[in-house]
Design a protein around this motif. Sequence first.
Motif, PDB file in Angstrom:
ATOM      1  N   SER A 692      44.927 -28.243  19.867  1.00  0.00           N
ATOM      2  CA  SER A 692      44.291 -27.102  20.774  1.00  0.00           C
ATOM      3  C   SER A 692      42.999 -26.550  20.082  1.00  0.00           C
ATOM      4  N   ARG A 693      43.080 -26.619  18.712  1.00  0.00           N
ATOM      5  CA  ARG A 693      42.064 -25.863  18.036  1.00  0.00           C
ATOM      6  C   ARG A 693      40.975 -26.829  17.360  1.00  0.00           C
ATOM      7  N   CYS A 694      41.384 -28.056  17.948  1.00  0.00           N
ATOM      8  CA  CYS A 694      40.592 -29.118  17.112  1.00  0.00           C
ATOM      9  C   CYS A 694      39.288 -29.324  17.965  1.00  0.00           C
ATOM     10  N   ARG A 695      38.212 -29.461  17.287  1.00  0.00           N
ATOM     11  CA  ARG A 695      36.836 -29.805  18.267  1.00  0.00           C
ATOM     12  C   ARG A 695      36.279 -31.169  17.789  1.00  0.00           C
ATOM     13  N   GLN A 696      36.636 -31.802  16.669  1.00  0.00           N
ATOM     14  CA  GLN A 696      36.111 -32.742  16.049  1.00  0.00           C
ATOM     15  C   GLN A 696      37.333 -33.594  15.218  1.00  0.00           C
ATOM     16  N   PRO A 697      37.069 -34.733  14.793  1.00  0.00           N
ATOM     17  CA  PRO A 697      37.959 -35.637  14.135  1.00  0.00           C
ATOM     18  C   PRO A 697      38.161 -34.819  12.729  1.00  0.00           C
ATOM     19  N   ALA A 698      37.354 -33.960  12.076  1.00  0.00           N
ATOM     20  CA  ALA A 698      37.310 -33.495  10.877  1.00  0.00           C
ATOM     21  C   ALA A 698      38.509 -32.444  10.780  1.00  0.00           C
ATOM     22  N   ASP A 699      38.680 -31.739  12.055  1.00  0.00           N
ATOM     23  CA  ASP A 699      39.568 -30.763  12.369  1.00  0.00           C
ATOM     24  C   ASP A 699      40.926 -31.060  12.152  1.00  0.00           C
ATOM     25  N   LEU A 700      41.280 -32.549  12.290  1.00  0.00           N
ATOM     26  CA  LEU A 700      42.680 -33.193  11.951  1.00  0.00           C
ATOM     27  C   LEU A 700      43.253 -32.744  10.881  1.00  0.00           C
ATOM     28  N   ALA A 701      42.326 -32.809   9.713  1.00  0.00           N
ATOM     29  CA  ALA A 701      42.850 -32.511   8.253  1.00  0.00           C
ATOM     30  C   ALA A 701      43.629 -31.035   8.316  1.00  0.00           C
ATOM     31  N   ARG A 702      43.419 -30.336   8.908  1.00  0.00           N
ATOM     32  CA  ARG A 702      44.010 -28.770   8.956  1.00  0.00           C
ATOM     33  C   ARG A 702      45.300 -28.552   9.778  1.00  0.00           C
ATOM     34  N   LEU A 703      45.901 -29.975  10.379  1.00  0.00           N
ATOM     35  CA  LEU A 703      46.921 -29.820  10.899  1.00  0.00           C
ATOM     36  C   LEU A 703      48.318 -29.866  10.060  1.00  0.00           C
ATOM     37  N   ASP A 704      49.278 -29.159  10.398  1.00  0.00           N
ATOM     38  CA  ASP A 704      50.525 -29.268   9.670  1.00  0.00           C
ATOM     39  C   ASP A 704      51.446 -30.188  10.744  1.00  0.00           C
ATOM     40  N   VAL A 705      51.433 -31.479  10.047  1.00  0.00           N
ATOM     41  CA  VAL A 705      52.175 -32.410  10.565  1.00  0.00           C
ATOM     42  C   VAL A 705      53.623 -32.099  10.605  1.00  0.00           C
ATOM     43  N   GLY A 706      54.221 -31.614   9.508  1.00  0.00           N
ATOM     44  CA  GLY A 706      55.610 -31.412   9.489  1.00  0.00           C
ATOM     45  C   GLY A 706      55.926 -30.448  10.413  1.00  0.00           C
ATOM     46  N   ALA A 707      54.996 -29.414  10.695  1.00  0.00           N
ATOM     47  CA  ALA A 707      55.485 -28.504  11.432  1.00  0.00           C
ATOM     48  C   ALA A 707      55.708 -29.155  12.916  1.00  0.00           C
ATOM     49  N   GLY A 708      54.565 -29.977  13.285  1.00  0.00           N
ATOM     50  CA  GLY A 708      54.495 -30.558  14.462  1.00  0.00           C
ATOM     51  C   GLY A 708      55.880 -31.677  14.696  1.00  0.00           C
ATOM     52  N   LEU A 709      56.145 -32.264  13.797  1.00  0.00           N
ATOM     53  CA  LEU A 709      57.754 -32.926  13.915  1.00  0.00           C
ATOM     54  C   LEU A 709      58.620 -32.073  14.503  1.00  0.00           C
ATOM     55  N   LEU A 710      58.678 -30.784  13.876  1.00  0.00           N
ATOM     56  CA  LEU A 710      59.709 -29.990  14.035  1.00  0.00           C
ATOM     57  C   LEU A 710      59.772 -29.509  15.633  1.00  0.00           C
ATOM     58  N   ARG A 711      58.610 -29.601  16.334  1.00  0.00           N
ATOM     59  CA  ARG A 711      58.459 -29.288  17.592  1.00  0.00           C
ATOM     60  C   ARG A 711      59.381 -30.194  18.588  1.00  0.00           C
ATOM     61  N   LEU A 712      59.753 -31.513  17.903  1.00  0.00           N
ATOM     62  CA  LEU A 712      60.274 -32.113  18.933  1.00  0.00           C
ATOM     63  C   LEU A 712      61.853 -31.862  19.030  1.00  0.00           C
ATOM     64  N   LEU A 713      62.368 -31.173  18.114  1.00  0.00           N
ATOM     65  CA  LEU A 713      63.835 -30.715  18.132  1.00  0.00           C
ATOM     66  C   LEU A 713      63.998 -29.281  18.756  1.00  0.00           C
ATOM     67  N   ASP A 714      65.122 -29.344  19.651  1.00  0.00           N
ATOM     68  CA  ASP A 714      65.670 -27.968  20.186  1.00  0.00           C
ATOM     69  C   ASP A 714      66.222 -27.366  19.026  1.00  0.00           C
ATOM     70  N   TRP A 715      66.802 -26.158  19.390  1.00  0.00           N
ATOM     71  CA  TRP A 715      67.325 -25.061  18.393  1.00  0.00           C
ATOM     72  C   TRP A 715      68.561 -25.692  18.082  1.00  0.00           C
ATOM     73  N   ARG A 716      69.425 -26.409  18.626  1.00  0.00           N
ATOM     74  CA  ARG A 716      70.784 -26.938  18.175  1.00  0.00           C
ATOM     75  C   ARG A 716      70.619 -28.065  17.150  1.00  0.00           C
ATOM     76  N   GLN A 717      69.133 -28.828  17.344  1.00  0.00           N
ATOM     77  CA  GLN A 717      68.974 -30.092  16.279  1.00  0.00           C
ATOM     78  C   GLN A 717      68.403 -29.394  15.180  1.00  0.00           C
ATOM     79  N   ARG A 718      67.677 -28.312  15.196  1.00  0.00           N
ATOM     80  CA  ARG A 718      67.020 -27.870  14.229  1.00  0.00           C
ATOM     81  C   ARG A 718      68.134 -27.106  13.315  1.00  0.00           C
ATOM     82  N   ALA A 719      69.242 -26.569  13.893  1.00  0.00           N
ATOM     83  CA  ALA A 719      70.243 -26.060  13.027  1.00  0.00           C
ATOM     84  C   ALA A 719      71.091 -27.024  12.527  1.00  0.00           C
TER      85      ALA A 719
END
Length: 826
Positions: A692-719
């Motif tokens: 949502s905060r990206c406006r051009q391809p260069a903005d991808l470099a600021r993404l936290d990929v690991g934090a993104g992967l954790l969004r795939l998990l619900d609270w039980r899976q994270r625990a």
Amino acid sequence: MASAPLHRTLTDLPIEGAADSISTAIEAGLLVLTAEPGAGKTSIVPLLAAATMTERVLLLQPRRLAARAAAQRLTDLVEGDHRVGGVVGLTMRGEHLVSATTRIEVMTEAILTNRLQRDPELPGVGAVIFDEFHERNLHSDLSLAMAIEARATIRDDLAIVVMSATLDPEPVAALLALSSGSGPDVAVIEVAGRTYPVETEHGVRPPRSSWADAVATMTRRALGEVGGDVLVFVPGRREIDEVVRRLSGTGSDVVGLHGGSTGEIRRQVMSERGPRRVVVATAVAETSLTLPRIEAVVDGGLARRAQFDPTSGMGRLATGFVTRFAADQRRGRAGRLQAGRCYRLWSVDEHRHLDDATPPEILDGDPMPLAFELARWGDPEALSLPLLDHPGQHRLAAGQHLLAGLGLVADDGSLTNRGRAASRLGLHPRSGVLLLAAVELGQPWLGATVAAMLDDDKRPSTSDLAAELDQRGGQMKGQASRLLRRLDQQGHNDGAAQDRRSRVDSGGLGALLARAWPDRVAIKRPDRGANPRPGQFLIANGREGYLPPSSPLAGAEFLVVAEADGEARSATIRRAVAIDRATLLKAADDSVEWIDEVVWDERRGSITAERQQRLGAIVLHRQPLASPRPELIVNALSDGLRRQGLDMLPWNNKAFDLRARLAWLEDQAPDQWPGVDDDSLLANLDLWLDLSRCRQPADLARLDVGAGLLRLLDWRQRAALDELAPTRLPIPGGRDRPVDYRSGRPVLSVRLQYLIGLDHHPTVGPGRVPVTIELLSPAGRPAQVTTDLPGFWRGSYAAVRSELRGRYPKHRWPERPWESDGADSH
């Protein structure tokens, strides 16, 4: 309606033996009749029904030629009346021969569909007979379903008869039973035919380039081996002309027969007298029509049928091999009146590999008329109409999309005011729109002439519709007048007489066609590259179009394509008219829209943002878009990721390790953990990657990929993540070491000395999988790999100890390490 007794001539046809049973079944209300060729069902059953009913009997025929022949045959069998339009009437498009004394009305199937749409009660009708139902045309399926629904709701006295020479009666009988409620059962009657033996000879299939020569050669041979007339089957009118031309000089009359043949030709081929004939015919002669004096059939093995591409909304006439069913029907024509011969231009082995039959039109034909009729009936999704085969929601959606583009249906699938006006004309939806648009433009005569010409199946001599209109427009006067009368009846045709005298110009024609075919507007492709191909067009429906360079339209900037055919995405444009940009924008105004287009430019690896004026897939004008909406940028970046892959993202070791842990857990318990392979992650970008905060391809470099992967998990899976797939494991002495999952299994690399004193093997995961331990020497080099540490101590450890103790004498190497205290070995 007259109800005087009907007197008919008795015949020796086999159907006469079942006359009483048939009459009883018709009187009861529901009948499925299978009668072999030659039984006489078309000739006798309508007369039996008329003798039973006090109201009119409708006889449905799938082809115009067969309808005329059936009407004349029935007229000949009625005592005292040999004029079509008396006791036996005939109704087809543009032809209505009925009177107050008509008891049997022969009609083509679309006529009944329109009649049911106007008044499903069918006042004054006592029985409807569907003949040759095996052909399964769209209107035969629709009108049967409508008649069944009408009988079940408002006309329980309406008799319905379905008959064919080749029909599986059980599905049809089950469908008819839906209309009977608690009433009588459906009668199923079978009648043997009267056919004669036909000797069949197979040949070799010729190449297409010499096909017409081979057919002519086989026909000449047939003329030399039999004494009667010869019936030759070819796929279309062009092939008729080719074969007829090659058969000149045979000493026999050579006649072409097709759906548009003149009355004189029809009388000639139906005559039982006259010189010997060769009849070169399309599929109109396969069923329903018995040609006298035929003793031999020459079957070229080809058939032409309409095929429709629901994705592009375009159809084409495809020439292919005949089906086994059609080939048998053709063969049977040689044995209707006497023993005969059939010559086939294909081998016995090829015959075994022919398709069984052509699919019903409702399953693979043009879905626009189907969707239009369902909308008229008030059942757009065909949820309640008792169809023998449901067309499927995908086909219905394609048809509804095309109708919506013409302004004929609303969002809920119901007819708009324009749709209701078009429906009252009883034409194909596009033809209806064409006529209504012509009225709006003040040129109804032009619209009627064009509609008549496009409906005529004669192949055009030019792709320029305006030029064809100049050449053939005058020949369409009769058909155009009939269409104008339809407009008159709906109060649409003011000023038609004045318009009749007006000059046709391509500008007016283009504006008219753009109203009825906005999805067929085409723009010329630029001639690029070392070998440009002139005549390439992009059509608004997304399909490619092609005109031969010799076409007078090849250099036009814009076309409106009225007729095209072709395979895959490339269509050969058969009929079109040039149109200038200003006329196009005015005529197709309702279909032109401005949209913001933000896309991933793969060549440049960046995003392009434009505001575009579009007509379907055609971009008419473009300008830079300075501030595109964020959601459009997100969509473009997502598309770029899907095209170029996840390597565009800033993966670090932490993210790599997390993905490896999740991949291993998903492998252990697929139903409990999300997939993190490339395909899964790319398919679900919106679930884990915040762009949502990206406006051009260069903005991808600021993404936290690991934090993104954790969004795939619900609270039980994270625990459970750190418990089931820990990043580190404890070892003796109070220390721990990292676990590596990147190889697809959990691996613990540790010096052997650090594990002295540990007599159990560490496990991880929901199934407590043993960790792969990579045992290292004091120098950090691999010494042994094990998934059973206690077994290693008591087994191969002795050999490893012997080897390593010599190299590293300063280190401790106990004989029984599982019993030793490893605290001082670090």
